[in-house]
Design a protein around this motif. Structure first.
Motif: not given
Length: 275
Positions: A11-25, A32-38
């Protein structure tokens, strides 16, 4: 654990562009889950009300083998689980009303389930029950055609400030979870996993994978059993299938048979750029 991961769909962690930023996750993986959070903990915990914008699908998540009605069912299952989980601490208000937090989720990637492989597994399970009656021998799924679900979601304050965000992905595995004879079967089952993880992030203000969850409140049990949700706003996502849903999942029936969704016709598809 290595055996479990080897038989798990990617399950790839793809970016759809809906978040304000991806740089500070920050990386925050579960079992079982892969995740990045802020998370801005103080600001999130100060919130008292929340509204949920219905889940949408990025263009890359629109596979031809999963119908629009099935996508609608998966999206609604995500929203229903988010609503139930967020209700543990926050008052959920209708999407048309202002709230301290606004939650929006987007499906970024979805892989279909191989119905034939699931059906074969169910046949083997039935055969085992005849050949070894009363013997608790687990029947693993065939490790082919496993579905997956990838998501991103954000909770924003009244002024639009991003207070919490998550990029998440999980694949079905051959040892755990309910296998359903439906191309959307695994995505439907994983919808609740994401909803629980993101709602725990917002409710606690902390990494949802750092500690085990305690028993859910009585209102959550009632909603899981198909009863009325804690807040009327959650009725917008319909009621859980309850016992009928549990039985159908155990025998591998498609979720479409028991989950009636929200009863509202599907809206025109939105692309991630429209978010």
């Amino acid at each position: 654990m290595p055996l479990l991961m080897a038989g798990c769909a990617n399950a790839p962690l793809e970016q759809a562009g809906s978040l304000s930023s991806y740089s500070d996750l920050d990386q925050a993986d579960g079992l079982l889950a892969k995740s990045k959070i802020r998370i801005r903990k103080d600001e999130v915990l100060a919130a008292r009300t929340v509204r949920i914008i219905p889940t949408t699908f990025a263009e890359g998540a629109r596979t031809e083998t999963i119908s629009d009605d099935q996508r609608k069912l998966v999206g609604n299952a995500i929203d229903r689980t988010l609503c139930a989980g967020l209700s543990d601490r926050l008052e959920v208000v209708p999407a048309s009303q202002p709230a301290d937090l606004t939650v929006r989720a987007v499906v970024t990637h979805m892989t279909a389930t191989d119905e034939k492989a699931v059906a074969t597994t169910k046949v083997v399970s039935v055969a085992k029950s005849f050949l070894l009656p009363g013997v608790p021998v687990p029947t693993p799924r065939l490790p082919i055609g496993l579905g997956s679900l990838s998501m991103e979601a954000e909770a924003r304050g009244k002024d639009g400030t991003p207070e919490a965000a998550m990029v998440w992905g999980q694949g079905a595995n051959f040892l755990s979870g309910a296998a359903r004879v439906s191309t959307a079967g695994d995505a439907y089952e994983l919808a609740s996993a994401f909803g629980n993880d993101f709602s725990k992030l917002v409710v606690t203000g902390e990494n949802p994978f750092k500690s085990l969850s305690g028993p859910p409140p009585a209102e959550r049990f009632q909603a899981m059993a198909g009863g009325a949700p804690k807040y009327a706003a959650c009725e917008a996502f319909g009621r859980a299938p309850g016992v009928a849903g549990l039985v159908s999942g155990a025998v591998g029936a498609p979720p479409e048979w028991t989950d009636k969704g929200n009863g509202v016709p599907a809206a025109p598809a939105e692309t991630a750029a429209a978010q």
